[in-house]
Design an enzyme around this catalytic site. Structure first.
Site, PDB file in Angstrom:
ATOM      1  CB  SER A 183     -39.385 -13.695  25.428  1.00 24.33           C
ATOM      2  OG  SER A 183     -38.709 -12.683  25.946  1.00 24.33           O
ATOM      3  CG  HIS A 211     -42.539 -15.892  22.947  1.00 20.84           C
ATOM      4  ND1 HIS A 211     -41.364 -16.666  22.206  1.00 20.84           N
ATOM      5  CD2 HIS A 211     -41.734 -14.736  23.015  1.00 20.84           C
ATOM      6  CE1 HIS A 211     -40.458 -16.209  22.032  1.00 20.84           C
ATOM      7  NE2 HIS A 211     -40.701 -14.923  22.279  1.00 20.84           N
ATOM      8  CE  LYS A 242     -40.966 -14.470  19.214  1.00 20.84           C
ATOM      9  NZ  LYS A 242     -40.985 -13.275  18.323  1.00 20.84           N
TER      10      LYS A 242
END
Length: 396
Positions: A183, A211, A242
């Site tokens: 990240s 991610h 996300k």
């Protein structure tokens, strides 16, 4: 509050201020968009995890509203009592199909998903081997177990092999765990070699794809599928917070491990289930990702990310080893990185400063994330501001 404790807290805050690391929370005054209102200022937003712009997608809004009308606003209990609704099971079936695993189990966050997976499978007599730059949720999840721990150098599979060789036959189970996309630097873990070593040493494989979900792999299905390892990889952690646009996390695994987590995963056992509106939003997002529209959003995100990264490099900024839409601009000194972030904000760009202990002391940076929602004009304007501030601060 006891005086001594108050003095301790104040001293800690003062130390942060003296180091140039003290920050106040930024306040978002509207939607999580590519341009938004932060602290009363209109800025280009380069710090959102909203990779595909789904937080405001009409189909997700409609799904959330419909779920409230049908189910109400809350689940009202933990999953193991009476908090499991048919909509929760529907989401988990869709996630399992999306991840090509037998089952999934949804948790309240990606952070708790790591603890939920690690707790039931690691105990005395087990070993967990972790990449040195793994996310805090993996580190904390490991700390909550009684397993022995080893750390290998970041993305260094030769070092991982050394650890595996030196511990061969000493433990009941050995688990290798890594982020899929890291990240802070935006680099990708070498999963094929990790899987090869795991098979050779009979180890379990686990990846945190926070991610990578919605970013890598067919239709955003993650790093395991990006590398074509779905038939041999054991455990994948995903996020719904996300690219999916809502909140939550999940463990994708075998059906047997899901059942074990139902009985022994403490974050699952002792937390109220997701609100129906959030669950419906996630279902709509997973459905959308597997359409032409979803793939178009992923393609646009990557096109924007490549453009922005290339232009930053041409300006002379150090973008490190990024391979994804996470692009750090590495400054070095922590206080200077925070100053850079502040000056960017003053000039119309929000890019969060990151410093020790999140990154190494000499790797202070601002971290940028480019999304599918950004227009080319947004990125060009942001680049002009980066150039102006960078030259003013003599960073380039």
């Amino acid at each position: 509050m006891p005086k001594a404790f108050d003095e301790f807290v104040q001293a800690q805050l003062q130390e942060l201020k003296e180091q140039g690391l003290y920050r106040k929370l930024r306040i978002l005054g509207g939607e999580q968009g590519p341009r938004t209102n932060i602290d009363g200022r209109e800025v280009i937003n380069l710090s959102s995890n909203n990779y595909l712009g789904l937080t405001t997608h009409p189909k997700l809004r409609e799904a959330a509203k419909a779920a409230i009308d049908r189910y109400g606003v809350g689940a009202g209990a933990v999953r193991t009592i009476i908090g499991t609704m048919d909509i929760h099971e529907e989401l988990e079936r869709k996630l399992a199909a999306f991840k090509h695993t037998e089952a999934t189990l949804v948790l309240q966050s990606g952070f708790t998903a790591n603890a939920a997976a690690l707790g039931p499978i690691l105990s005395d007599g087990d070993l967990v081997i972790s990449d040195e730059l793994n996310h805090a949720s993996i580190i904390d999840g490991i700390r909550l177990t009684k397993a022995a721990r080893k750390v290998y150098k970041h993305n260094d599979t030769d070092d991982l092999e050394r650890v595996l060789e030196s511990t061969r036959g000493q433990y009941r189970n050995t688990l290798i765990v890594t982020d899929g996309v890291f990240s802070m630097d935006g680099d990708i873990a070498p999963l094929p070699r990790i899987a090869e070593l795991a098979q050779a040493f009979e180890a379990i494989t686990m990846v945190d794809d926070a991610h990578a979900s919605g970013v890598l792999g067919p239709h955003g299905s993650g790093t395991v599928h990006h590398f074509g390892l779905e038939k041999i990889w054991n455990i994948s952690i995903g996020t719904l917070s996300k690219a999916i646009g809502a909140v939550g996390g999940y463990v994708a695994s075998s059906q047997a491990l899901r059942e074990l987590m139902e009985h022994r995963a403490r974050p699952f056992l002792f937390s109220t289930a997701h609100p129906p509106s959030v669950t419906a939003t996630c279902i709509a997002a997973i459905d959308l990702l597997q359409t032409d529209e979803g793939q178009a959003l992923i393609d646009r995100m990557w096109e924007n990310a490549r453009f922005f990264k290339q232009k930053l490099q041409e300006l002379g900024f150090n973008t490190g080893i990024s391979q994804t839409p996470i692009t750090p601009v590495i400054v070095g000194e922590a206080a200077k990185a925070m100053q850079f972030s502040d000056q960017l904000f003053t000039n119309g760009v929000f890019a969060q400063g990151i410093a020790f202990p999140t990154v190494a002391r000499d790797k202070g940076r601002v971290r940028t994330i480019v999304t599918a929602a950004h227009r080319r004009s947004d990125l060009e304007e942001a680049l002009n501001i980066f150039e102006h501030v960078g030259r003013e601060m003599r960073l380039i």
